[in-house]
Design a protein around this motif. Sequence first.
Motif, PDB file in Angstrom:
ATOM      1  N   GLY A 120       0.848  -1.187   0.000  1.00 32.84           N
ATOM      2  CA  GLY A 120       0.000   0.000   0.000  1.00 32.84           C
ATOM      3  C   GLY A 120       0.879   1.231   0.000  1.00 32.84           C
ATOM      4  N   TRP A 121       0.252   2.397   0.188  1.00 32.44           N
ATOM      5  CA  TRP A 121       1.012   3.659   0.210  1.00 32.44           C
ATOM      6  C   TRP A 121       1.977   3.645   1.396  1.00 32.44           C
ATOM      7  N   TRP A 122       1.460   3.271   2.584  1.00 30.70           N
ATOM      8  CA  TRP A 122       2.269   3.082   3.783  1.00 30.70           C
ATOM      9  C   TRP A 122       2.092   1.650   4.268  1.00 30.70           C
ATOM     10  N   LYS A 123       2.801   1.285   5.311  1.00 33.51           N
ATOM     11  CA  LYS A 123       2.818  -0.108   5.764  1.00 33.51           C
ATOM     12  C   LYS A 123       1.420  -0.651   6.035  1.00 33.51           C
ATOM     13  N   ASP A 124       0.595   0.125   6.735  1.00 33.02           N
ATOM     14  CA  ASP A 124      -0.732  -0.354   7.124  1.00 33.02           C
ATOM     15  C   ASP A 124      -1.844   0.166   6.215  1.00 33.02           C
ATOM     16  N   SER A 125      -1.479   0.737   5.078  1.00 32.99           N
ATOM     17  CA  SER A 125      -2.482   1.256   4.143  1.00 32.99           C
ATOM     18  C   SER A 125      -3.079   0.120   3.312  1.00 32.99           C
ATOM     19  N   PRO A 126      -4.277   0.331   2.773  1.00 29.45           N
ATOM     20  CA  PRO A 126      -4.852  -0.676   1.864  1.00 29.45           C
ATOM     21  C   PRO A 126      -3.966  -0.894   0.643  1.00 29.45           C
ATOM     22  N   GLU A 127      -4.085  -2.039   0.068  1.00 28.77           N
ATOM     23  CA  GLU A 127      -3.297  -2.413  -1.113  1.00 28.77           C
ATOM     24  C   GLU A 127      -3.531  -1.448  -2.270  1.00 28.77           C
ATOM     25  N   TYR A 404      -3.867  11.737  -2.304  1.00 26.89           N
ATOM     26  CA  TYR A 404      -2.499  11.709  -1.788  1.00 26.89           C
ATOM     27  C   TYR A 404      -2.070  13.102  -1.304  1.00 26.89           C
ATOM     28  N   VAL A 405      -2.684  13.500  -0.209  1.00 27.95           N
ATOM     29  CA  VAL A 405      -2.459  14.829   0.365  1.00 27.95           C
ATOM     30  C   VAL A 405      -1.501  14.715   1.551  1.00 27.95           C
ATOM     31  N   MET A 406      -0.540  15.639   1.624  1.00 22.60           N
ATOM     32  CA  MET A 406       0.373  15.724   2.757  1.00 22.60           C
ATOM     33  C   MET A 406       0.158  17.057   3.466  1.00 22.60           C
ATOM     34  N   ILE A 407       0.016  17.001   4.794  1.00 23.57           N
ATOM     35  CA  ILE A 407      -0.147  18.199   5.610  1.00 23.57           C
ATOM     36  C   ILE A 407       1.069  18.298   6.533  1.00 23.57           C
ATOM     37  N   GLU A 408       1.893  19.311   6.331  1.00 25.04           N
ATOM     38  CA  GLU A 408       3.091  19.524   7.151  1.00 25.04           C
ATOM     39  C   GLU A 408       2.775  20.581   8.200  1.00 25.04           C
ATOM     40  N   VAL A 409       3.000  20.219   9.472  1.00 23.00           N
ATOM     41  CA  VAL A 409       2.632  21.105  10.581  1.00 23.00           C
ATOM     42  C   VAL A 409       3.858  21.358  11.446  1.00 23.00           C
ATOM     43  N   PRO A 410       4.486  22.538  11.357  1.00 21.84           N
ATOM     44  CA  PRO A 410       5.615  22.853  12.240  1.00 21.84           C
ATOM     45  C   PRO A 410       5.195  22.884  13.708  1.00 21.84           C
ATOM     46  N   ILE A 411       6.131  22.530  14.593  1.00 23.72           N
ATOM     47  CA  ILE A 411       5.888  22.484  16.036  1.00 23.72           C
ATOM     48  C   ILE A 411       6.590  23.670  16.686  1.00 23.72           C
ATOM     49  N   PRO A 412       5.938  24.403  17.612  1.00 28.20           N
ATOM     50  CA  PRO A 412       6.616  25.515  18.283  1.00 28.20           C
ATOM     51  C   PRO A 412       7.891  25.035  18.978  1.00 28.20           C
ATOM     52  N   ALA A 413       8.965  25.815  18.860  1.00 34.68           N
ATOM     53  CA  ALA A 413      10.274  25.381  19.347  1.00 34.68           C
ATOM     54  C   ALA A 413      10.311  25.154  20.854  1.00 34.68           C
ATOM     55  N   GLY A 414       9.441  25.775  21.623  1.00 35.02           N
ATOM     56  CA  GLY A 414       9.452  25.599  23.073  1.00 35.02           C
ATOM     57  C   GLY A 414       8.664  24.392  23.540  1.00 35.02           C
ATOM     58  N   CYS A 415       8.148  23.595  22.600  1.00 35.43           N
ATOM     59  CA  CYS A 415       7.287  22.456  22.940  1.00 35.43           C
ATOM     60  C   CYS A 415       7.936  21.134  22.544  1.00 35.43           C
ATOM     61  N   SER A 416       7.547  20.091  23.273  1.00 34.55           N
ATOM     62  CA  SER A 416       7.836  18.723  22.845  1.00 34.55           C
ATOM     63  C   SER A 416       6.488  18.023  22.682  1.00 34.55           C
ATOM     64  N   TYR A 417       6.516  16.778  22.211  1.00 37.50           N
ATOM     65  CA  TYR A 417       5.267  16.024  22.060  1.00 37.50           C
ATOM     66  C   TYR A 417       4.851  15.443  23.410  1.00 37.50           C
ATOM     67  N   PHE A 441      -0.555  12.301   6.445  1.00 33.97           N
ATOM     68  CA  PHE A 441      -0.803  11.858   5.080  1.00 33.97           C
ATOM     69  C   PHE A 441      -2.224  11.319   4.957  1.00 33.97           C
ATOM     70  N   CYS A 442      -2.913  11.724   3.884  1.00 29.79           N
ATOM     71  CA  CYS A 442      -4.286  11.280   3.612  1.00 29.79           C
ATOM     72  C   CYS A 442      -4.352  10.788   2.173  1.00 29.79           C
ATOM     73  N   THR A 443      -4.815   9.548   1.983  1.00 28.08           N
ATOM     74  CA  THR A 443      -4.888   8.994   0.637  1.00 28.08           C
ATOM     75  C   THR A 443      -5.903   9.744  -0.211  1.00 28.08           C
ATOM     76  N   LYS A 444      -7.020  10.116   0.384  1.00 28.37           N
ATOM     77  CA  LYS A 444      -8.069  10.812  -0.371  1.00 28.37           C
ATOM     78  C   LYS A 444      -8.795  11.786   0.546  1.00 28.37           C
ATOM     79  N   LEU A 445      -8.939  13.018   0.107  1.00 26.28           N
ATOM     80  CA  LEU A 445      -9.734  14.014   0.825  1.00 26.28           C
ATOM     81  C   LEU A 445     -10.806  14.554  -0.114  1.00 26.28           C
ATOM     82  N   LYS A 446     -12.048  14.289   0.220  1.00 25.60           N
ATOM     83  CA  LYS A 446     -13.157  14.854  -0.542  1.00 25.60           C
ATOM     84  C   LYS A 446     -13.274  16.347  -0.230  1.00 25.60           C
ATOM     85  N   GLN A 447     -13.915  17.075  -1.115  1.00 24.74           N
ATOM     86  CA  GLN A 447     -14.153  18.493  -0.860  1.00 24.74           C
ATOM     87  C   GLN A 447     -14.870  18.651   0.475  1.00 24.74           C
TER      88      GLN A 447
END
Length: 491
Positions: A120-127, A404-417, A441-447
């Motif tokens: 699949g696209w990723w390890k646990d994604s559908p074929e 196949y949409v990618m959303i990149e989200v920067p993290i504030p430098a003073g924070c950890s997860y 990552f999202c395989t498909k995003l409808k409007q």
Amino acid sequence: NGYFDGEIRKIPVIEKGVKETKGYFNALLTDTSLTYNFDRGLGKVHFRAETSLFPVLMDEIEQLRNYEYLCNEQMASKLKALLLEKQLKGYLKQTFSREKEIRNLIKKLEDTKKNQQTWGWWKDSPEEIWISLHVVEALLMAEQEGFKVALNKTWLQDYLRKQMVEKQDYSKLKVVELIYLLNSKTEIKDWLKLIENNKNAKPALYDRLKLMQLKQLTGLKINTDSLLEIKKQTMFGNIYWGQNNGFWDNHIQNTLLAYQILKTSGKHELELRKIINYFLEQRKDGKWRNTYESSLILQTVLPHLLKNSTAAKPTQLTVNGNEVKSFPYQLETNDTKFSINKTGEMPIYLTAYQQFQNSNPQKVDKDFKVTTSLWQNGISTNVLKAGTATKLKVNVEVKADADYVMIEVPIPAGCSYQSKETAYWGVETHREYFKEKTAIFCTKLKQGKYEFEINLLPRYSGSYNLNPAKAEMMYFPVFFGREAIKMVNIK
């Protein structure tokens, strides 16, 4: 002061804003005059002229190899690029020292395959059959180069045959192609005839070309004249097929198929050269538009060039009135205008660009609208209390259906997860957590409108810049949207 033991912890400092590149790439194939103009405020201009296409392709291989994400398609693309680099360096009598990287990619791909030997696209994604085909191609290329590959071809062939028994239409062409790739002695002519005779089908140009290619490979008669009748031509005289209609039925995928059909026919050298030049025309900003297409173009073009490379003929290049006496020619300058004149038969490949840090990127609501906000105790705020659980919310409005949409989200430098979620809900396919950002990552995003959350813990007091979050179509990055830069305070 006498201490001999200690630790060093390196802390990366991410620049404010986004890195951007503006520039040109041109293949000068005939007598040509042109002008480049740059912005003095964006820094130095990097200018390079080559008389061989090989350094240009080597640069593309390097960009592909250094791409930071590792979905199965991208790992297969990297693997193909490394194997092609090995071939090219062997041809140029240069040392290749990346065998370990090749083995690591093979191992990672083997770890992500499914029981039925597909991916699949990723390890646990559908074929996804197209990704499975891409991966198997890469693994078979590696096997031919002497690398050990664990792939149960018989098991995979049996699984694919069952799919063909259930249904025979144009959607199954890649299944047939994968069966043939695994064993070229497999009889696929009947399947191709059933697909072609499907009365309800209205195949796109890509499907018609794919069917033509598979028929040609199995010895069935095809008419290449009909292919040449529908070609299109650019202002530079280069040829291509189709329009930019989607993920498959587009001018790159269609032209790749046309190239392969004409090459197999063995009598269209002029057209093949014009197609290669078309691909070079499409190399905007010094690269092709995504990892998948880049690997396919390299895989298609490079073996042909290695086989048909000829000695260079005399040519002349002048830049701002100065004659270039030897190649490759490189220049780093503050000049902002380049007047270029080229005469002679030998092609010259020009790259000129500025790379700069845009420290104040503006919000872009083009194809996606992206909005970020920080929440503590159920309240939206840009002033965070250290040690208090925080949610970084990302709202994405999708203006038209997107794959196949990618959303990149920067993290504030003073924070950890605070936590790293691994169970994805709804539209999410996969996440990757980095020190400075999270990639969703999202395989498909409808409007429509979607919300994503990242769990953070503010730790260090201070005032921080928060770089813009961005959503883009991973394989067509010209379709994107981004947030503006923000400030975050931690107390």
